[in-house]
Design a protein around this motif. Structure first.
Motif, PDB file in Angstrom:
ATOM      1  N   GLU B  83       0.823  -1.207   0.000  1.00 62.42           N
ATOM      2  CA  GLU B  83       0.000   0.000   0.000  1.00 62.42           C
ATOM      3  C   GLU B  83       0.858   1.258   0.000  1.00 62.42           C
ATOM      4  O   GLU B  83       0.398   2.318  -0.377  1.00 62.42           O
ATOM      5  CB  GLU B  83      -0.951   0.004   1.196  1.00 62.42           C
ATOM      6  CG  GLU B  83      -0.256   0.122   2.535  1.00 62.42           C
ATOM      7  CD  GLU B  83      -1.205   0.156   3.719  1.00 62.42           C
ATOM      8  OE1 GLU B  83      -2.238   0.839   3.625  1.00 62.42           O
ATOM      9  OE2 GLU B  83      -0.912  -0.505   4.727  1.00 62.42           O
ATOM     10  N   GLU B 155      -2.020  -5.118   1.866  1.00 65.95           N
ATOM     11  CA  GLU B 155      -3.106  -4.130   1.964  1.00 65.95           C
ATOM     12  C   GLU B 155      -3.346  -3.427   0.617  1.00 65.95           C
ATOM     13  O   GLU B 155      -3.345  -2.205   0.560  1.00 65.95           O
ATOM     14  CB  GLU B 155      -2.786  -3.076   3.031  1.00 65.95           C
ATOM     15  CG  GLU B 155      -2.628  -3.640   4.430  1.00 65.95           C
ATOM     16  CD  GLU B 155      -3.963  -3.968   5.080  1.00 65.95           C
ATOM     17  OE1 GLU B 155      -5.021  -3.762   4.472  1.00 65.95           O
ATOM     18  OE2 GLU B 155      -3.933  -4.474   6.227  1.00 65.95           O
ATOM     19  N   PHE B 157      -5.963  -2.885  -1.149  1.00 63.22           N
ATOM     20  CA  PHE B 157      -7.201  -2.148  -1.412  1.00 63.22           C
ATOM     21  C   PHE B 157      -7.314  -0.866  -0.620  1.00 63.22           C
ATOM     22  O   PHE B 157      -8.278  -0.125  -0.765  1.00 63.22           O
ATOM     23  CB  PHE B 157      -8.406  -3.028  -1.087  1.00 63.22           C
ATOM     24  CG  PHE B 157      -8.395  -4.329  -1.824  1.00 63.22           C
ATOM     25  CD1 PHE B 157      -8.239  -5.518  -1.150  1.00 63.22           C
ATOM     26  CD2 PHE B 157      -8.504  -4.345  -3.201  1.00 63.22           C
ATOM     27  CE1 PHE B 157      -8.203  -6.717  -1.831  1.00 63.22           C
ATOM     28  CE2 PHE B 157      -8.472  -5.545  -3.898  1.00 63.22           C
ATOM     29  CZ  PHE B 157      -8.325  -6.728  -3.204  1.00 63.22           C
ATOM     30  N   SER B 158      -6.334  -0.621   0.229  1.00 68.68           N
ATOM     31  CA  SER B 158      -6.462   0.507   1.135  1.00 68.68           C
ATOM     32  C   SER B 158      -6.520   1.822   0.358  1.00 68.68           C
ATOM     33  O   SER B 158      -5.681   2.108  -0.492  1.00 68.68           O
ATOM     34  CB  SER B 158      -5.299   0.424   2.133  1.00 68.68           C
ATOM     35  OG  SER B 158      -4.620   1.581   2.245  1.00 68.68           O
ATOM     36  N   PRO B 162     -14.460   1.593  -4.859  1.00 72.04           N
ATOM     37  CA  PRO B 162     -14.976   0.260  -5.191  1.00 72.04           C
ATOM     38  C   PRO B 162     -14.702  -0.164  -6.632  1.00 72.04           C
ATOM     39  O   PRO B 162     -14.408  -1.337  -6.892  1.00 72.04           O
ATOM     40  CB  PRO B 162     -16.480   0.392  -4.962  1.00 72.04           C
ATOM     41  CG  PRO B 162     -16.619   1.472  -3.963  1.00 72.04           C
ATOM     42  CD  PRO B 162     -15.506   2.426  -4.224  1.00 72.04           C
ATOM     43  N   ARG B 165     -11.140  -1.205  -6.887  1.00 71.26           N
ATOM     44  CA  ARG B 165     -10.947  -2.493  -6.221  1.00 71.26           C
ATOM     45  C   ARG B 165     -11.325  -3.631  -7.151  1.00 71.26           C
ATOM     46  O   ARG B 165     -10.616  -4.621  -7.272  1.00 71.26           O
ATOM     47  CB  ARG B 165     -11.824  -2.584  -4.973  1.00 71.26           C
ATOM     48  CG  ARG B 165     -11.328  -1.717  -3.877  1.00 71.26           C
ATOM     49  CD  ARG B 165     -12.241  -1.765  -2.670  1.00 71.26           C
ATOM     50  NE  ARG B 165     -11.747  -0.824  -1.685  1.00 71.26           N
ATOM     51  CZ  ARG B 165     -11.806  -0.996  -0.377  1.00 71.26           C
ATOM     52  NH1 ARG B 165     -12.350  -2.086   0.108  1.00 71.26           N
ATOM     53  NH2 ARG B 165     -11.330  -0.088   0.437  1.00 71.26           N
ATOM     54  N   SER B 187      -4.806  -8.209   4.320  1.00 69.33           N
ATOM     55  CA  SER B 187      -5.847  -7.206   4.175  1.00 69.33           C
ATOM     56  C   SER B 187      -6.691  -7.138   5.422  1.00 69.33           C
ATOM     57  O   SER B 187      -6.797  -8.112   6.170  1.00 69.33           O
ATOM     58  CB  SER B 187      -6.725  -7.570   2.989  1.00 69.33           C
ATOM     59  OG  SER B 187      -7.653  -6.530   2.743  1.00 69.33           O
ATOM     60  N   HIS B 188      -7.295  -5.955   5.638  1.00 61.14           N
ATOM     61  CA  HIS B 188      -8.416  -5.986   6.566  1.00 61.14           C
ATOM     62  C   HIS B 188      -9.715  -5.665   5.828  1.00 61.14           C
ATOM     63  O   HIS B 188     -10.736  -5.421   6.438  1.00 61.14           O
ATOM     64  CB  HIS B 188      -8.202  -5.087   7.785  1.00 61.14           C
ATOM     65  CG  HIS B 188      -7.716  -3.725   7.463  1.00 61.14           C
ATOM     66  ND1 HIS B 188      -8.476  -2.808   6.814  1.00 61.14           N
ATOM     67  CD2 HIS B 188      -6.545  -3.131   7.704  1.00 61.14           C
ATOM     68  CE1 HIS B 188      -7.785  -1.701   6.680  1.00 61.14           C
ATOM     69  NE2 HIS B 188      -6.619  -1.863   7.215  1.00 61.14           N
ATOM     70  N   ASP B 189      -9.639  -5.713   4.488  1.00 61.51           N
ATOM     71  CA  ASP B 189     -10.850  -5.580   3.678  1.00 61.51           C
ATOM     72  C   ASP B 189     -11.330  -6.973   3.319  1.00 61.51           C
ATOM     73  O   ASP B 189     -11.077  -7.468   2.232  1.00 61.51           O
ATOM     74  CB  ASP B 189     -10.542  -4.791   2.402  1.00 61.51           C
ATOM     75  CG  ASP B 189     -10.382  -3.325   2.705  1.00 61.51           C
ATOM     76  OD1 ASP B 189      -9.383  -2.729   2.258  1.00 61.51           O
ATOM     77  OD2 ASP B 189     -11.251  -2.786   3.399  1.00 61.51           O
ATOM     78  N   ASN B 191     -14.261  -8.425   2.836  1.00 62.93           N
ATOM     79  CA  ASN B 191     -15.252  -8.674   1.788  1.00 62.93           C
ATOM     80  C   ASN B 191     -14.613  -8.846   0.426  1.00 62.93           C
ATOM     81  O   ASN B 191     -14.985  -9.705  -0.352  1.00 62.93           O
ATOM     82  CB  ASN B 191     -16.266  -7.528   1.722  1.00 62.93           C
ATOM     83  CG  ASN B 191     -17.241  -7.601   2.882  1.00 62.93           C
ATOM     84  OD1 ASN B 191     -17.530  -8.668   3.386  1.00 62.93           O
ATOM     85  ND2 ASN B 191     -17.736  -6.456   3.290  1.00 62.93           N
ATOM     86  N   GLU B 192     -13.624  -7.991   0.163  1.00 58.22           N
ATOM     87  CA  GLU B 192     -12.950  -8.043  -1.139  1.00 58.22           C
ATOM     88  C   GLU B 192     -12.266  -9.381  -1.342  1.00 58.22           C
ATOM     89  O   GLU B 192     -12.220  -9.942  -2.419  1.00 58.22           O
ATOM     90  CB  GLU B 192     -11.865  -6.948  -1.214  1.00 58.22           C
ATOM     91  CG  GLU B 192     -12.272  -5.733  -1.987  1.00 58.22           C
ATOM     92  CD  GLU B 192     -13.361  -4.962  -1.317  1.00 58.22           C
ATOM     93  OE1 GLU B 192     -14.094  -4.245  -2.005  1.00 58.22           O
ATOM     94  OE2 GLU B 192     -13.498  -5.071  -0.075  1.00 58.22           O
ATOM     95  N   ARG B 285     -16.030 -12.232   6.823  1.00 56.24           N
ATOM     96  CA  ARG B 285     -15.940 -11.007   7.625  1.00 56.24           C
ATOM     97  C   ARG B 285     -16.627 -11.195   8.972  1.00 56.24           C
ATOM     98  O   ARG B 285     -16.123 -10.814  10.017  1.00 56.24           O
ATOM     99  CB  ARG B 285     -16.586  -9.859   6.856  1.00 56.24           C
ATOM    100  CG  ARG B 285     -16.354  -8.502   7.493  1.00 56.24           C
ATOM    101  CD  ARG B 285     -17.040  -7.426   6.672  1.00 56.24           C
ATOM    102  NE  ARG B 285     -16.688  -6.100   7.125  1.00 56.24           N
ATOM    103  CZ  ARG B 285     -17.223  -5.501   8.177  1.00 56.24           C
ATOM    104  NH1 ARG B 285     -18.134  -6.115   8.871  1.00 56.24           N
ATOM    105  NH2 ARG B 285     -16.827  -4.306   8.529  1.00 56.24           N
TER     106      ARG B 285
END
Lengths: 127, 305
Positions: B83, B155, B157-158, B162, B165, B187-189, B191-192, B285
């Motif tokens: 990132e 990371e 997608f940080s 959308p 992404r 990641s902490h995203d 859903n992605e 998630r």
């Protein structure tokens, strides 16, 4: 764009969801015999899933006789009669079960549900 | 073969232990998501793997080689996007690609062109004039074009909107060949990452809580709702594999971590003979959040399974 409709819900096994959606589309007549089915690559890109999963989905559909692999072409929908009404209704099983669970939680009876169902059916047109 | 392997890896910054006793394996051909809250040690782990940091203790191996000995041969097979990518701001997109290309014998010019179009990148624009999303796409393109055996995304997608992404994910999928390609993504995203990954590891406070196939995790976790006909007694004893147990009036909820069809319902009925029990599948998630909640000291001392 994919030739069948699927709404992926997180939590449920992806493979099962897609296999179910394809079978539903075949039984319902949206996917016709002889039609080319998307490749692993297209499936993976369109659904934004791991290609290993896409591969598993197609392999499962081939094993279960829904798709047939043709050298040079890829996989095509296997020839079979469009499902009879009972078969098609069975695909609604999960939705119906959810409806029954919700109705029971609210203390409704079968009659309540049936009259509610009839009302919505008429509202959306058709007898 | 395991493309990434760590054995009791420790990394300290002074006296602060960022990564503790980390033992994990990433099988070849998998998409492995390392999940964890901010500050869990994910970036530190990746930096050790990429030999940007050395281990304080223990070992890490990438593509079969000790991370401290990663050489040109391995680097040509690894793609790394973080990132905080630092691309030369004065270069145009085209200049950057022209610069990178000759280093990699496996560079695929057709793929480069395809990704330039897919990512809608303005070739003549300077990198310092690109938006964050575009800069990340450039970084990704320059790491995908040579079809690396291992793609490491830290990371990714940080800060991305959308649409970007989605483009990013599609770019990654575009290049994947079954079996021949491993992706390690932190990641902490969640859903992605959920639909992409087949394996996941959860890191909190520098410690690995679990590594498991996503399929297996989703098979054993359920959000259970029980509607009883009378108010529930608060002193009911519940099994250790029920997390985040909450009750209010006639309703109670918990997270089942060892779901077996029929058995969970039977366990409920032992305590609440006339209740309606529904078990819902959980997204990755939701599973992650449940595990994080259960870990907090004020909650039950449930074992983190």
């Amino acid at each position: 764009m994919l030739p069948f409709f699927v709404e992926l819900k997180p939590g449920l096994p992806l493979t099962e969801q897609v296999v179910f959606a394809v079978k539903k589309a075949v039984v319902g007549g949206q996917l016709k015999a002889g039609e080319t089915f998307p490749s692993v690559r297209v499936l993976s890109l369109e659904l934004k899933i791991n290609p290993n999963t896409a591969h598993k989905i197609i392999a499962t559909l081939v094993t279960e006789g829904v798709l047939v692999t043709t050298p040079g072409v890829g996989s095509i929908v296997a020839a079979r009669a469009v499902g009879d009404k009972r078969e098609r209704a069975e695909f609604l099983g999960a939705d119906l079960e959810r409806l029954v669970v919700e109705a029971k939680k609210m203390g409704l009876t079968l009659d309540d549900v049936q009259s509610g169902l009839a009302k919505h059916w008429r509202k959306l047109g058709g007898e | 073969m395991n493309v990434i392997e760590t054995q009791k890896l420790v990394r300290k910054y002074g006296r602060m232990e960022a990564v503790h006793d980390l033992t994990l394996s990433v099988p070849a051909g998998s998409v492995f998501a390392l999940l964890g809250p901010n500050g869990a040690g994910k970036t530190t782990t990746i930096k050790v793997l990429m030999n940007l940091l050395s281990p304080t203790a223990g070992e890490a191996r990438v593509l079969g080689v000790d991370s401290r000995k990663l050489g040109v041969k391995e680097r040509l097979q690894i793609g790394y996007v973080s990132e905080n990518q630092q691309l030369p701001p004065w270069m145009t997109v085209r200049q950057l690609l022209d610069y990178c290309r000759p280093w990699y014998p496996t560079w695929d010019r057709d793929l480069e062109k395809k990704l330039l179009v897919r990512f809608e990148l303005p070739e003549e624009r300077k990198i310092k004039q690109l938006s964050r999303g575009m800069a990340m796409k450039v970084a990704l393109l320059s790491s995908l074009a040579y079809r690396p055996k291992l793609l490491v995304l830290d990371e990714p997608f940080s800060g991305l909107d959308p649409l970007v992404r989605d483009e990013f994910i599609q770019g990654v999928l575009e290049v994947s060949e079954i079996g021949d390609w491993t992706v390690f993504i932190s990641s902490h995203d969640i859903n992605e990452v959920e639909m992409l990954c087949d394996w996941t590891g959860i890191l909190t406070g520098g410690r690995l809580q679990l590594t498991e196939r996503v399929e297996s995790l989703q098979a054993r976790f359920r959000r259970v709702e029980v509607v009883n006909d009378t108010a529930v007694v608060s002193s009911v004893v519940v099994p250790a594999h029920w997390l985040c147990y909450e009750q209010s009036g006639t309703i109670l909820r918990f997270i089942e971590t060892n779901f077996v069809a029929g058995k969970t319902e039977a366990l409920c009925r032992e305590r609440f003979p006339s209740a309606a029990v529904t078990a819902h599948s959980m997204s990755l998630r939701e599973i992650f959040v449940a595990l994080m909640r259960a870990e907090r000291p004020q909650s039950r001392e449930g074992a983190l399974l």
